[in-house]
Enzyme design. Structure first.
Site, mmCIF file in Angstrom:
data_model
loop_
_atom_site.group_PDB
_atom_site.id
_atom_site.type_symbol
_atom_site.label_atom_id
_atom_site.label_comp_id
_atom_site.label_asym_id
_atom_site.label_seq_id
_atom_site.Cartn_x
_atom_site.Cartn_y
_atom_site.Cartn_z
ATOM 1 C CB CYS A 119 -0.450 0.181 0.892
ATOM 2 S SG CYS A 119 -1.690 1.181 1.585
ATOM 3 C CE1 TYR A 170 -5.464 3.392 -5.554
ATOM 4 C CE2 TYR A 170 -4.260 4.225 -5.039
ATOM 5 C CZ TYR A 170 -4.211 3.242 -4.712
ATOM 6 O OH TYR A 170 -3.166 2.539 -4.158
#
Length: 351
Positions: free
Chosen positions: A44, A175
């Site tokens: 992440c 994203y």
């Protein structure tokens, strides 16, 4: 958590737990060595920030770290890397358990990084942007000798300004492109991302770091996206105008940081690829993880030292990572050939 709105645009759920761990304990959680556990996943980018900052500041002995595996389901990150599939300190199988211990009806994202109060087993905060700032400011008493100033008072306004732009267009921008629900939303996010890359390239063509002449919080935040760009975002998220390796200034800047102690030695390229290509079934339904890209080029000469600057200012590089926190063999820096010689060269430059 996130969702695609009616216009096809990706919206990140930013309702994080705002509780802070502070020197004066004003939120009920005072800074105390050994009391808290930082939960991360090396996959992440948001958690990777906390891993880097904790290491640069030398907080390993006062704030332990638990590492979740690279994949998760709709419920939670899991501790499948640990013996028996349980975090050895918290004794839990899923990070979800720490969230529910404090909020039984918690309905937001079970995200990393998260800091858990070990005595109660309850999550304290998952506010990733505030976590790293507080590690710099609220935990200062426990910083290692020679720890750099990542958020110095005289640069905070400038750091905050560039962080806002980088978050909107780059960190979250990839994203927004990858999860866009319409062609129009995708192209809008794509254009914003590469427009910001062009502006960052212009800025970094004349200076070694984003703000001032040393590494700051701003560099940490940009680096974790750049480190994942060719491995995940270029293909998986369709951010394919250019690879990072095809943007000369940003590529040299990223290699400079990668070869700096505390940055490249936190990167797990295998976990990064596995996370994005396996978890995002809506984008990659086969779950096939790409074999590439070649990582050896991360170790090529970057030439950024010609711009001046001192990576750690008046401070010093962090020592090597603790044995328990070294990236698994074949997953990290050694997969890109990050040698002891390269680390030594960076350390010499920082002195």
């Amino acid at each position: 958590m996130a969702y695609v709105n009616p216009s096809g645009e990706y919206d990140r759920d930013q309702r994080y737990i705002p509780t802070r761990i502070t020197a004066d304990g004003r939120d009920g959680y005072p800074v105390e060595p050994g009391r808290y556990r930082l939960i991360v996943s090396r996959a992440c980018p948001w958690a990777n920030r906390a891993i880097i900052v904790r290491r640069l500041l030398g907080l390993e002995d006062v704030l332990s770290m638990g590492i979740a595996g690279p994949t998760h389901d709709e419920r939670s990150w899991t501790f499948d890397l640990d013996p028996g599939g349980r975090d050895p300190v918290l004794g839990i199988e899923r990070l979800q358990e720490a969230y529910f211990a404090r909020y039984p009806d918690y309905d937001k994202g079970i995200t990393v990084p998260a800091i858990v109060d070990v005595p109660t087993g309850q999550v304290v905060t998952n506010d990733f942007a505030q976590i790293t700032i507080d590690l710099s400011l609220e935990w200062a008493r426990y910083h290692r000798p020679g720890a750099p100033q990542l958020y110095p008072p005289e640069l905070r306004d400038a750091i905050d300004k560039i962080n806002r732009l980088v978050f909107a267009d780059v960190n979250n921008g990839v994203y927004r492109a990858g999860f866009a629900g319409t062609q129009e939303a995708y192209e809008k996010a794509y254009a914003r991302l590469f427009a910001r890359f062009d502006k960052l390239s212009d800025l970094l063509a004349g200076q070694r770091y984003l703000v001032g002449d040393t590494i700051t919080e701003a560099d940490v935040r940009l680096f974790t996206t750049l480190a994942r760009f060719d491995a995940a975002y270029h293909g998986h998220f369709k951010c394919n105008r250019s690879k990072l390796t095809e943007m000369p200034v940003l590529w040299a800047y990223a290699r400079d940081l990668f070869q700096t102690p505390g940055f490249g030695d936190t990167i797990d390229f295998v976990d990064i690829k596995k996370h994005y290509y396996v978890v995002h079934k809506d984008i990659n339904p086969t779950g096939i993880v790409p074999a590439g890209p070649d990582l050896s080029n991360w170790l090529t000469e970057h030439g950024r030292e010609k711009l001046g600057g001192r990576p750690f200012g008046d401070g010093t590089p962090p020592p090597p990572p603790k044995a328990a926190e070294v990236v698994r063999p074949g997953h990290g820096p050694e997969a890109a050939g990050l040698t002891a010689e390269a680390t030594a060269a960076v350390e010499a430059t920082a002195r």
